[in-house]
Design a protein around this motif. Structure first.
Motif, mmCIF file in Angstrom:
data_model
loop_
_atom_site.group_PDB
_atom_site.id
_atom_site.type_symbol
_atom_site.label_atom_id
_atom_site.label_comp_id
_atom_site.label_asym_id
_atom_site.label_seq_id
_atom_site.Cartn_x
_atom_site.Cartn_y
_atom_site.Cartn_z
ATOM 1 N N LEU A 1 0.911 -1.276 -0.064
ATOM 2 C CA LEU A 1 0.025 0.120 0.015
ATOM 3 C C LEU A 1 0.796 1.245 0.039
ATOM 4 C CD1 LEU A 1 -2.860 -0.941 2.583
ATOM 5 C CD2 LEU A 1 -2.643 -0.819 0.128
ATOM 6 N N LYS A 2 2.008 1.292 0.942
ATOM 7 C CA LYS A 2 2.972 2.386 0.795
ATOM 8 C C LYS A 2 3.597 2.596 -0.513
ATOM 9 C CE LYS A 2 3.808 1.824 5.938
ATOM 10 N NZ LYS A 2 4.582 1.280 6.555
ATOM 11 N N LEU A 3 3.989 1.730 -1.004
ATOM 12 C CA LEU A 3 4.611 1.730 -2.572
ATOM 13 C C LEU A 3 3.812 2.295 -3.291
ATOM 14 C CD1 LEU A 3 6.673 -1.667 -2.644
ATOM 15 C CD2 LEU A 3 7.490 0.595 -2.023
ATOM 16 N N LEU A 4 2.430 1.745 -3.252
ATOM 17 C CA LEU A 4 1.447 2.282 -4.286
ATOM 18 C C LEU A 4 1.158 3.645 -4.292
ATOM 19 C CD1 LEU A 4 -0.867 1.221 -6.501
ATOM 20 C CD2 LEU A 4 -2.565 1.027 -4.594
ATOM 21 N N ALA A 5 0.982 4.257 -2.864
ATOM 22 C CA ALA A 5 0.719 5.500 -2.425
ATOM 23 C C ALA A 5 1.697 6.352 -3.133
ATOM 24 C CB ALA A 5 0.310 5.784 -0.933
ATOM 25 N N GLN A 6 2.990 6.086 -2.872
ATOM 26 C CA GLN A 6 4.045 6.794 -3.213
ATOM 27 C C GLN A 6 4.178 7.012 -4.637
ATOM 28 O OE1 GLN A 6 7.690 4.832 -1.993
ATOM 29 N NE2 GLN A 6 9.021 5.614 -3.491
ATOM 30 N N ALA A 7 4.002 5.883 -5.443
ATOM 31 C CA ALA A 7 3.968 5.723 -6.911
ATOM 32 C C ALA A 7 2.879 7.023 -7.414
ATOM 33 C CB ALA A 7 3.541 4.409 -7.526
ATOM 34 N N GLY A 8 1.676 6.809 -6.605
ATOM 35 C CA GLY A 8 0.693 7.720 -7.094
ATOM 36 C C GLY A 8 1.147 9.154 -6.840
#
Lengths: 337, 337, 337, 337
Positions: free
Chosen positions: D147-154
């Motif tokens: 989730l953290k990686l996804l939010a960061q990529a967003g």
């Protein structure tokens, strides 16, 4: 039938549907609900396509009330039909067993199997001479030569014989050799074939289509009765579903449901229904306990070299064992075999 | 094919299977895994039923490797087949549109609809003279009288005509009136009909069976090519699923998949696929955008009084609108209509 | 697994796949056919997704050879698992009967039904406190109050009780009242729920998902065993097909097939499988004759006012009749009830 | 609803049903036909289970007239709902494209793919952190780290992010990282999850269940709206049928039908619908031409090594090509992308 109007249908549209109902020869009985109006159309018009109302402005759905079949219905005839195949009765207290190879391959093969299943207590011999194969490259059956071998095996063993007919042009020929005809799953809605068999009066097994609903199946039987032949036996042989672990899915519910809906006898083909010989005995026991009138089973004396359906054929010795178990089962459900 | 042995299969059983593989004319290539042995059988024997191994002791499953069809395969013929229907080409750059009523009902009806769809830009006229109906009480078509009306409508408008044939005995007769034959969903595995049409060389639309897999459908086409007729057009018309909100479920995936697997043209019947006229225009746009070569659409000038399939028939004016939209779509996918 | 290369795959592509097979930790065994090359990949890597090869150039298909489940497999454990529910044994020689209402509605209702089914010979009492309903407007169950009533009815009659759990947060609570948990069809692949129940060690009935394959069903059971709970009973409750005459289609083949594939007990829910109480007795007899280890049947003393599933519930007196018939059946198949 | 009596129902039975209709708070309107009596029950009682009548003597069938859903219905709200995902609007004139890997595997992977799809014109990034896998041995996702990686990529790309939630306990956590939630096919009838997401008000994609009817799907959406969240986007992802050539069967009809029945936006997942990346572009074009509001597509930069769903993932360069074609298509159907 019941015509359900859309929630926003206006008076004009409701009036138009009522007029059309009358124009088609029905009486119209509207019921005005809070949100929707529904209109009952009273009258018996067999074959009327109620779906024509669907195209009229303001119509949401149409609900048929009358069943589309008549002659096969238990509402019309409440007692069980017993089909007489030259003395072998299907649909009576006695359970029926039909056994034999998928395809007739040679005189030796059909005679050996016929003798074995006769000895085990079978009533009838099955065997295909015309095979509807998915591949044009596969063995298509021996044709009339096969019919002759089948008839001969029947005469020598005293077994009645049943075989598939796939072409309306062949009905007379096949009927001249066989005691009973069979309509395969792929031909359940081959209406020309149904019509010819209806005209022939010969007893017939009507297999359920590969994805036929029970209603469509009964309508196929209706075609045969409508054309003059009441000697129809329905045969559940599994239906197509998403499950791939077995060749088809045996619809056990169909057996007691058909017993409610129709007066025709119902038998089961556990070989096609499973596609796996190991499952055939258990499934056979199950369908008889659920009320089927008999079984049609693929039996082969050398399944590894069968020209078709080897994997679902059982050996004669297993068939004999199964017959012993079926005898015990028949006794406790008030039947015999 | 690959024969997978059970985990507990012993050496004897493995050896027996290897011998059988050789006896059937293949080479045997065993691979001994930690838990299971698999045996590859090398050789090309079209029509060989690999399932015979299933009945041998120790065998768990059999996996076919070769596709069962050849003539229809893009592996055999990589360029697209273009079917020529007396000058109208199906499978070419130009998209094809076939329109008309489900059933031919009268001279007036077929002529009016023919003129309307011609004006809207249709290439061909459809109309049934022999109708396979689920009910024996329903309208069964006008027969040869219908064929005459269809041929006449074709001549007067310049439209090529296509109509269904349901009986192997009728192929010659129907072919004498029509530019193209149609095999309906219920007859996709009526092998005698496929054989007669194979022999006739007439262009033919082969509809997908009601629950046919893509492989079975291609095998049905293979029957026609095998019997000598390469003028086959496949027609997706929806398949049977559990969903009841529409008459059938249109299998959109089938279109690009067929384009990979076969060189034959692929068209779509959005009328049967949906069963609801309101969905026909959207679905038509969708299948063309996905790569279909054309459409066969039910058009009726008075759907509420159509003798069959009214609910799924669109009015000529809606067909004309759709043709305008298809033209715009064709332009951006490198095609024309 | 077996990787099947496309007919036109070149040496480079074949080499690349072989290298990848090795990179994933398998041994590569190519077999060069006349038309296609197939490459066997040897090694046991549970959970490896063989489909990754599908995206490599030149690959046509991938065929898994190993079954994806282990712990539930009869290959791993050949003797039948018997699940002990506080003294009631499921999967043993004695057939098991579980009966009761769909939903617990009141103290009076559950007590009356419990007494009636106890008298008829039931082993266990069923009743839902948390109901997964398709409509948010429908009765959702009494929750913990229902659990208390169920536990009380169990204590007063001596029946073991089973009830559904629908939320991973409720597992502990439900387990504190019930002797056995149930995972409903809609939650068969609710993996968090499976994990919690796996951790709880409580006996559990795992119903087949509405359209679950037998393999997916066994994989769901595998989740529970993998998380530490071996007390799993599989329950066939009908699958979704195109047939609408009954609520679901009972897959009779599944019973003997599961008996081959797994050591876990198999019971059947004829109420959900049919959706029609009139079919329940016949279907119950059928599945027991085919080898099921027991039944879970909806019984209600006032089906017309049941808060859910009335149409498929039988009256206590019909349940009692059925038990008499099952007793006779059990005797001839070497079991008791 | 309409209660259809059996042909042989007597006056007593008809009277009893009428009384029960009134006892349940409806008005009763009988229509006496020649063969059958039907009784209309007028009144609006959302959530009333009309099937209770099925268990009363003399009743043949019950036909519901009112649709079971309200809040999602276009009858209630005629204009399209536009779901706003932090500025990205779904259901508006502009088509929406959501792209990304099946599972988040590493920072490098998600960032590379995010940049590539952003460059190609995607509106949103997808990526799974909690994966519902059929096998307990398969990769289950990175969880909160994902989730953290996804939010960061967003954040780094400016793309809105959407990710699946599989457990009611995780809703708050996932909602704290993601702009939009997703309910997967296996959880479409996980009512506790629907309730939690209903309470959260977060925009949500509701995928169609593996074998859900359109009505069941709308009822699942109704649960979310009923619990307070109107930001629901429906996503067709293919349904389970007997066809095995593709992973699922894309139900093209569903798109225009949903547009009639509901005001909610409808998008399509061509990756799960086909299971084969080669079919994704054609199918994507098809569903947009048929009226879908957008696409959610699996894109991976190294599909052969994807930890899940590699075979159905397309490369970023193919996604970019597709976007160009979609732009041309959008223009001719009065939309943009």
């Amino acid at each position: 039938m019941i015509i359900v109007m859309q929630p926003n249908a206006d008076k004009e549209q409701i009036k138009h549907v009522e007029e059309q109902i009358k124009a088609f020869g029905f009486q119209a009985h509207p019921i005005y609900g809070e949100f929707k109006t529904v209109i009952g159309a009273i009258g018996d018009k067999t074959g009327f396509d109620s779906q024509v109302f669907l195209n009229m402005p303001g119509v949401e759905t149409v609900v048929p009330i009358m069943k589309p079949y008549k002659l096969v219905s238990r509402e019309l005839k409440s007692d069980n039909t017993v089909v007489d195949v030259n003395g072998v009765k299907i649909g009576d207290e006695k359970l029926i067993s039909i056994a034999g190879p998928c395809a007739i391959e040679s005189e030796r093969q059909i005679m050996d199997i016929a003798c074995a299943v006769k000895k085990a207590g079978a009533d009838m011999l099955r065997g295909g001479a015309y095979k509807p194969r998915t591949s044009p490259y596969a063995f298509q059956g021996l044709g009339e030569d096969g019919l002759k071998l089948l008839a001969q095996a029947g005469q020598e063993t005293g077994l009645r014989v049943v075989t598939e007919v796939v072409d309306p042009r062949d009905v007379e020929l096949v009927a001249s050799y066989a005691d009973m005809l069979q309509i395969g799953a792929r031909n359940m809605q081959n209406y020309r074939l149904l019509q010819e068999i209806g005209a022939s009066k010969k007893p017939v097994i009507l297999k359920r289509g590969i994805s036929a609903t029970i209603e469509e199946w009964l309508m196929a039987a209706e075609y045969i009765l409508y054309n003059g032949n009441t000697n129809v036996v329905l045969c559940e042989r599994g239906i197509r579903t998403y499950e791939t672990a077995t060749r088809n899915t045996l619809d056990l519910n169909a057996i007691p449901l058909l017993k409610e809906l129709t007066h025709l006898p119902v038998i089961v083909d556990p070989s096609h229904a499973t596609g796996l010989w190991r499952l055939v005995p258990s499934v056979s026991m199950g369908v008889i306990a659920a009320g089927a009138d008999g079984l049609i089973i693929e039996v082969h004396n050398d399944p590894s070299h069968a020209l078709s359906d080897g994997p679902q054929s059982i050996l004669p010795e297993r068939f004999a064992e199964l017959m012993v178990n079926l005898k015990a089962l028949a006794a406790i459900i008030g039947r015999s075999i």
